[in-house]
Design an enzyme around this catalytic site. Structure first.
Site, PDB file in Angstrom:
ATOM      1  N   GLN A   1      13.557   3.470 -14.143  1.00  0.00           N
ATOM      2  CA  GLN A   1      12.642   4.470 -14.431  1.00  0.00           C
ATOM      3  C   GLN A   1      13.048   5.229 -16.026  1.00  0.00           C
ATOM      4  O   GLN A   1      11.760   4.804 -16.812  1.00  0.00           O
ATOM      5  CB  GLN A   1      12.674   5.666 -13.548  1.00  0.00           C
TER       6      GLN A   1
ATOM      7  N   ARG B   1       2.745   3.315 -23.726  1.00  0.00           N
ATOM      8  CA  ARG B   1       3.108   3.385 -22.110  1.00  0.00           C
ATOM      9  C   ARG B   1       2.789   4.720 -22.420  1.00  0.00           C
ATOM     10  O   ARG B   1       1.616   4.996 -20.686  1.00  0.00           O
ATOM     11  CB  ARG B   1       3.814   2.499 -21.309  1.00  0.00           C
TER      12      ARG B   1
ATOM     13  N   GLY C   1       2.382   3.393  -6.240  1.00  0.00           N
ATOM     14  CA  GLY C   1       3.637   2.808  -6.582  1.00  0.00           C
ATOM     15  C   GLY C   1       4.131   4.279  -7.515  1.00  0.00           C
ATOM     16  O   GLY C   1       4.917   3.366  -9.214  1.00  0.00           O
TER      17      GLY C   1
ATOM     18  N   GLU D   1       5.799   5.804  -3.221  1.00  0.00           N
ATOM     19  CA  GLU D   1       7.157   5.309  -3.239  1.00  0.00           C
ATOM     20  C   GLU D   1       7.373   4.299  -2.126  1.00  0.00           C
ATOM     21  O   GLU D   1       8.147   4.496  -1.043  1.00  0.00           O
ATOM     22  CB  GLU D   1       7.517   5.576  -4.412  1.00  0.00           C
TER      23      GLU D   1
ATOM     24  N   GLU E   1       1.002  -0.442   1.995  1.00  0.00           N
ATOM     25  CA  GLU E   1       0.558  -1.264   2.891  1.00  0.00           C
ATOM     26  C   GLU E   1       0.463  -0.500   4.152  1.00  0.00           C
ATOM     27  O   GLU E   1      -0.462  -0.767   5.336  1.00  0.00           O
ATOM     28  CB  GLU E   1       0.008  -2.894   2.988  1.00  0.00           C
TER      29      GLU E   1
ATOM     30  N   GLU F   1       0.088   2.302 -12.450  1.00  0.00           N
ATOM     31  CA  GLU F   1       1.055   1.537 -13.421  1.00  0.00           C
ATOM     32  C   GLU F   1       1.775  -0.152 -12.839  1.00  0.00           C
ATOM     33  O   GLU F   1       2.677   0.474 -12.474  1.00  0.00           O
ATOM     34  CB  GLU F   1       2.470   2.033 -14.623  1.00  0.00           C
TER      35      GLU F   1
ATOM     36  N   GLU G   1       4.923  -9.834 -11.008  1.00  0.00           N
ATOM     37  CA  GLU G   1       5.103  -9.028  -9.807  1.00  0.00           C
ATOM     38  C   GLU G   1       4.656  -9.171  -8.898  1.00  0.00           C
ATOM     39  O   GLU G   1       4.379  -8.744  -8.192  1.00  0.00           O
ATOM     40  CB  GLU G   1       5.729  -8.297 -10.845  1.00  0.00           C
TER      41      GLU G   1
END
Length: 383
Positions: A45, A54, A78, A100, A129, A143, A152
């Site tokens: 992180q 970013r 996320g 998360e 989901e 992001e 990914e």
């Protein structure tokens, strides 16, 4: 900043299983081991939070467009450390759901509380989901971008969240995305060819020694060993921080996406036919560089007051942790200013791991006069 050739995923956060679709079911335990677990470490992180390009883009997108957040409900897909959820709350959101998939959720929850925002931000640990929200949201922020945008396959999870939880009048942050490809010159091609030649020379010495000392002929394995080494040294895309002066032709857009309407089927396989014109005299085509940009534009009916763009294009001043993906050629080709490169690109997901990519690149080179010069077809892997 990222400087290794490949390594762990760096672009998006851990949000959900995504990616598989009905034709390719995803084993959640395997997916966690291969992908999600990386995001549960603070050092990872920290790498992303240290990327000023970013961070500045997302910060400016949120705080220069507070009208999209004030009094609104937000879903952060996320959330990672929770930074985007915190900014959303600071910009005036009424409620923020921060999802998360890893234990990083514990750190996000602590960070939210330490910043006195736990009455607004609710951190939810789980796959996007699988989770359930008590209401629809006005904004989805995430992001999700990986190398060359789609490595990914995290955008699958964003699409799932959008289709389930975004209001018909909602906005996406970011709202649009583009993939770029450009011809480049680079000494990487020569270095990688030398590495490959060195590996093969070492194999031949090894093979001779095995036969001499132990009486076993290894020759039958020479071809598969060469294929293995070629994939590693030549065909596997490399992370690189390209200088703009290495771009020898016009960059071209190979994919554009509206994040409000894009579908999984649209990104499972990307096809593009584009043309790039060499704009440098007496140079060598050593390969291609791929990068992306995303825009924060709101939606047509509810546009951003200040449009913000995050680009990972080659720059002399600003490097991102995404860098660029470099697809090198084992044998560079001499090209001249005005030569036309007709490019055909097919990018699809690896059959072994849906978060990795395979690329087929066809190139037909013609002189400015239109006379054919050379053509080739290459296969590359983004791993």
């Amino acid at each position: 900043m990222r400087s290794s050739q490949n390594g762990g995923a760096m672009g998006g956060r851990a949000a959900g299983t995504g990616g598989g679709g009905p034709s390719a079911p995803v084993d959640k335990e395997v997916d966690y081991a291969q992908y999600f677990c990386t995001y549960s470490f603070l050092y990872h992180q920290k790498d992303m939070l240290s990327d000023r390009v970013r961070m500045d883009a997302y910060f400016n997108a949120v705080f220069q467009n507070k009208h999209h957040f004030e009094g609104k409900t937000v879903l952060d897909v996320g959330t990672g450390s929770g930074i985007l959820a915190i900014w959303s709350a600071q910009a005036g959101a009424r409620k923020v759901y921060a999802v998360e998939a890893t234990k990083m959720a514990d750190h996000a929850r602590a960070l939210v509380k330490a910043n006195n925002l736990d009455h607004i931000v609710e951190v939810i640990e789980g796959s996007v989901e699988d989770i359930s929200l008590p209401e629809k949201v006005d904004v989805i922020i995430s992001e999700w971008m990986g190398y060359f945008l789609l490595r990914e396959s995290m955008f699958d999870s964003v699409i799932s969240a959008r289709d389930r939880w975004l209001k018909p009048t909602g906005v996406m942050y970011p709202s649009h995305a583009r993939m770029w490809l450009a011809p480049i010159k680079s000494n990487i091609a020569d270095r990688k060819r030398n590495d490959f030649d060195g590996a093969m020379a070492d194999w031949h010495n090894f093979s001779d020694e095995i036969k001499s000392y132990y009486g076993v002929d290894m020759g039958v394995l020479t071809k598969p060993f060469a294929e293995e080494q070629e994939k590693y040294y030549i065909q596997t895309a490399m992370w690189n921080d390209l200088n703009p002066q290495q771009i020898i032709g016009t960059p071209t857009i190979v994919k554009e996406m509206d994040c409000l309407t894009a579908s999984v089927s649209e990104i499972e396989e990307v096809r593009s036919n584009v043309t790039s014109v060499i704009n440098m005299e007496h140079t060598r085509l050593c390969g291609f560089g791929g990068w992306f940009d995303v825009q924060f534009s709101g939606r047509k009916e509810d546009p951003a007051q200040q449009e913000i763009e995050l680009t990972t294009a080659p720059s002399e001043q600003h490097c991102t942790h995404w860098g660029q993906q470099v697809f090198i050629m084992s044998n560079p080709i001499n090209v001249e200013e005005g030569d036309n490169l007709n490019l055909g690109l097919l990018m699809s997901r690896s059959k072994e791991n849906h978060r990795l990519m395979e690329i087929e690149l066809n190139c037909e080179i013609k002189e400015a006069s239109g006379n054919p010069k050379e053509s080739f077809k290459k296969t590359y892997f983004i791993e």
